[in-house]
Motif scaffolding. Structure first.
Motif, mmCIF file in Angstrom:
data_model
loop_
_atom_site.group_PDB
_atom_site.id
_atom_site.type_symbol
_atom_site.label_atom_id
_atom_site.label_comp_id
_atom_site.label_asym_id
_atom_site.label_seq_id
_atom_site.Cartn_x
_atom_site.Cartn_y
_atom_site.Cartn_z
ATOM 1 N N ALA A 74 86.542 -86.171 43.050
ATOM 2 C CA ALA A 74 87.692 -86.436 43.915
ATOM 3 C C ALA A 74 87.467 -85.885 45.315
ATOM 4 O O ALA A 74 87.749 -86.551 46.320
ATOM 5 C CB ALA A 74 88.958 -85.844 43.297
ATOM 6 N N GLY A 75 86.964 -84.660 45.396
ATOM 7 C CA GLY A 75 86.677 -84.089 46.707
ATOM 8 C C GLY A 75 85.623 -84.871 47.458
ATOM 9 O O GLY A 75 85.744 -85.103 48.667
ATOM 10 N N PHE A 76 84.584 -85.312 46.747
ATOM 11 C CA PHE A 76 83.521 -86.079 47.392
ATOM 12 C C PHE A 76 84.056 -87.395 47.946
ATOM 13 O O PHE A 76 83.711 -87.790 49.069
ATOM 14 C CB PHE A 76 82.396 -86.336 46.384
ATOM 15 C CG PHE A 76 81.309 -87.235 46.907
ATOM 16 C CD1 PHE A 76 80.364 -86.761 47.805
ATOM 17 C CD2 PHE A 76 81.245 -88.568 46.520
ATOM 18 C CE1 PHE A 76 79.367 -87.596 48.298
ATOM 19 C CE2 PHE A 76 80.262 -89.404 46.998
ATOM 20 C CZ PHE A 76 79.317 -88.916 47.897
ATOM 21 N N LEU A 77 84.910 -88.086 47.187
ATOM 22 C CA LEU A 77 85.443 -89.369 47.646
ATOM 23 C C LEU A 77 86.332 -89.182 48.872
ATOM 24 O O LEU A 77 86.284 -89.996 49.815
ATOM 25 C CB LEU A 77 86.226 -90.041 46.517
ATOM 26 C CG LEU A 77 85.394 -90.538 45.324
ATOM 27 C CD1 LEU A 77 86.295 -91.139 44.262
ATOM 28 C CD2 LEU A 77 84.353 -91.555 45.779
ATOM 29 N N LEU A 78 87.132 -88.124 48.876
ATOM 30 C CA LEU A 78 87.978 -87.880 50.041
ATOM 31 C C LEU A 78 87.149 -87.573 51.286
ATOM 32 O O LEU A 78 87.409 -88.102 52.372
ATOM 33 C CB LEU A 78 88.935 -86.723 49.748
ATOM 34 C CG LEU A 78 90.083 -87.022 48.774
ATOM 35 C CD1 LEU A 78 90.819 -85.738 48.420
ATOM 36 C CD2 LEU A 78 91.043 -88.032 49.383
ATOM 37 N N VAL A 79 86.144 -86.721 51.141
ATOM 38 C CA VAL A 79 85.282 -86.393 52.284
ATOM 39 C C VAL A 79 84.529 -87.631 52.759
ATOM 40 O O VAL A 79 84.420 -87.894 53.964
ATOM 41 C CB VAL A 79 84.306 -85.262 51.906
ATOM 42 C CG1 VAL A 79 83.282 -85.043 53.019
ATOM 43 C CG2 VAL A 79 85.064 -83.968 51.638
ATOM 44 N N LEU A 80 84.026 -88.419 51.813
ATOM 45 C CA LEU A 80 83.273 -89.617 52.178
ATOM 46 C C LEU A 80 84.155 -90.616 52.915
ATOM 47 O O LEU A 80 83.735 -91.210 53.919
ATOM 48 C CB LEU A 80 82.680 -90.255 50.915
ATOM 49 C CG LEU A 80 81.823 -91.519 51.142
ATOM 50 C CD1 LEU A 80 80.600 -91.179 51.986
ATOM 51 C CD2 LEU A 80 81.400 -92.112 49.799
ATOM 52 N N LEU A 81 85.386 -90.818 52.437
ATOM 53 C CA LEU A 81 86.287 -91.761 53.097
ATOM 54 C C LEU A 81 86.626 -91.306 54.505
ATOM 55 O O LEU A 81 86.611 -92.102 55.456
ATOM 56 C CB LEU A 81 87.559 -91.921 52.260
ATOM 57 C CG LEU A 81 88.637 -92.851 52.831
ATOM 58 C CD1 LEU A 81 88.093 -94.252 53.005
ATOM 59 C CD2 LEU A 81 89.868 -92.855 51.936
#
Length: 573
Positions: free
Chosen positions: A55-62
């Motif tokens: 979840a953290g990775f997807l938020l940072v990536l977005l």
């Protein structure tokens, strides 16, 4: 071996079942929860960790994807952009006549290399105003009957940049129109005069295949062998004969010699702009070589470059403001250094893409933008607090109390702000101890503390006025309710945990406040978060990673370092 005495681990309830005793402190509850989590299966614990990491990775990536889209594709500036070299220039002309018809003509700047002209305005004062463009030169013309004194004006804004022009490495044939207009002799630039030919022969110029070398030789001769005199000759041949002349005379001589050497050249009339000084008309020359116009200063100020304080008014002529049919005329220039206006910055920061434009905060009214700029920086403060509390293990009064206190101190120096907060809290704690004897209920007690805090802040404002310390005036902007709650929490901590623990937690709160303070005060951070609100998603992703971390905190390693000295390395049961 005797074992240390411990309290019973369980107690029988009224129904005969055993119930665990409550831990005494919050840390005990946290450690108890950690033990219970440790009893879960390894696969379940890893699954939760992976979910938080994903979840953290997807938020940072977005967030980074949208940020990169704006900065790389649409080239929005990452750092605050208030371009230097923006000037407001005003020309005021006074012309007097006795009823005859006539005209006033003035050179106008154009957008070109090193300068961008916009926001042009004019005042005609009973005259007809037109702009004539011929051979790339713009001329303002006011026509009509001059009856008495007419006050006419023209203004513009210009953004200037320094120009560096590379010198040509080989000869390039100039276009026909440039060769015809700027390559031959004229009355003002007699490049076919015998004096010019003799001077060029004495210079022993490089061959025609080396235009850069020819320009250097002619430029060095005019800049260093012909003196500059105030009120000297404006004519090229007179300046050559006297080896001295005015700026216009040296410019005319430089253009004449360059044309005689086979290099198209032209004069340029411009303005020299400096902060706090009246703009001055100044001439320079331009030589056509290598496919571009190369600026040259006859006074030796620059060669193959143009400084950022010069604005070109008229290339090809040194004629300034002139009038026909008038009895008298006078004019002056005024200039003021400016910055981008709010609406201009907003227009520059709104991306052209329809979707990105819809989510741009710069589309909001300016008053709303000023408030949102402050709010958009708060997630950075929350991230810092999360790092201190969850990774370092620093206890504070309240979760976001350091952020709120730092937000209140952003307009004053940190040392003065902390001293004011400490004084107000000290006053409030003293009042809280006095009120404790009255055994009041919570709401009236807090209301009385609120009144005491208000009086304390007002006292700081009066002291600032008395001793002419403007920083103390800002005390009236403190969030009074926040200070009141901080006083109440400190007083409760003193009553329940003792003065030492309360002071320690207050010190940690101020430590985190000092860490958050420069971020909320930094205009760059405020600009970046407001211009790229998608970075809040990146902060959310980092907070997810921090929230999913269940390992030891830095302070835990310090608190339990004695366990490392026990037999077995980690202590025994």
């Amino acid at each position: 071996m005797g074992a240390p005495a411990v309290e019973p681990a369980a107690r029988r309830g009224p129904l005969g079942r055993e119930r665990a005793l409550r831990p005494r402190h919050r840390d005990d509850r946290v450690r108890g929860g950690a033990r219970r989590r440790g009893e879960r299966s390894g696969s379940e614990e890893r699954s939760v960790t992976r979910a938080a990491a994903l979840a953290g990775f997807l938020l940072v990536l977005l967030g980074l994807a949208v940020f990169g889209w704006k900065t790389w594709v649409y080239e929005l500036p990452v750092l605050p952009t208030d371009p230097e070299g923006i000037w407001r220039v005003e020309m005021a002309v006074s012309v007097r006549g006795v009823g005859s018809r006539g005209s006033v003509r003035a050179p106008l700047p154009s957008t070109g290399p090193g300068q961008e002209v916009y926001d042009e305005r004019s005042a005609a004062d009973r005259l007809l105003f037109t702009i004539r463009t011929e051979n790339g030169e713009r001329t303002a013309i006011w026509r009509g009957a001059f009856d008495g004194v007419h006050e006419i004006a023209y203004g513009f804004r210009v953004r200037l940049e320094r120009i560096e022009t590379p010198l040509p490495t080989e000869a390039v044939r100039p276009p026909r129109e440039i060769a015809e207009q700027y390559g031959g002799p004229t009355r003002e630039f007699p490049s076919d005069a015998p004096e010019i030919a003799a001077t060029l022969a004495a210079l022993s110029l490089p061959p025609a295949s080396d235009p850069a070398g020819r320009m250097r030789s002619v430029y060095a001769m005019v800049a260093h062998e012909v003196g500059s005199t105030e009120g000297g000759a404006d004519d090229a041949l007179i300046a050559l004969a006297n080896r001295a002349g005015s700026e216009r005379g040296k410019t005319a001589l430089l253009v004449t010699l360059l044309r005689g050497a086979g290099i198209p050249a032209r004069p340029v009339l411009g303005l020299d702009l400096h902060r706090g000084a009246t703009p001055r008309e100044t001439p320079w020359a331009e030589a056509w070589a290598g496919g571009v116009w190369i600026p040259l200063s006859p006074a030796g100020a620059f060669f193959a470059e143009r400084p950022s304080h010069l604005v070109a008014l008229r290339p090809g002529s040194l004629v300034g403001v002139e009038a026909t049919g008038a009895e008298a005329i006078s004019y002056r220039y005024d200039a003021l250094r400016e910055h981008l206006r709010s609406e201009e910055l907003a227009a520059m920061m709104v991306p052209p893409h329809r979707l990105l434009r819809a989510f741009s905060l710069y589309r909001l009214p300016v008053q709303t933008q000023s408030t949102l700029r402050l709010l958009m920086a708060l997630p950075l403060g929350a991230l810092i607090v999360a790092v201190f509390r969850n990774l370092v293990g620093v206890p504070t009064f309240g979760t976001f109390m350091p952020v709120l206190v730092a937000f209140a101190l952003r307009d004053v120096p940190v040392h003065i702000g902390l001293a004011m907060v400490a004084a107000v809290i000290g006053l409030g704690v003293f009042g809280r101890l006095v009120l404790e004897r009255l055994r009041l209920l919570l709401v009236p007690r807090l209301s009385i503390l609120l009144c005491m805090v208000v009086l304390g802040v007002a006292a700081f404002a009066l002291l600032g006025h008395e001793f002419e310390r403007r920083e103390l005036f800002t005390g009236v902007l403190f969030p009074i309710v926040i200070l009141t709650m901080l006083i109440e929490r400190f007083s409760i901590a003193v009553a329940e945990e003792g003065m030492r623990t309360a002071l320690q937690r207050a010190s940690y709160t101020l430590l985190v406040t000092v860490a958050v303070y420069p971020v909320l005060r930094d205009p760059t951070a405020e600009y970046v978060m407001f211009s790229f609100p998608e970075l809040v998603l990146c902060i959310m992703g980092l907070l997810v990673w921090i929230g999913g971390y269940t390992g030891y905190r830095l302070f835990d390693l310090v608190r339990f370092r004695s366990f490392a000295t026990l037999p077995g390395g980690a202590g025994a049961k």
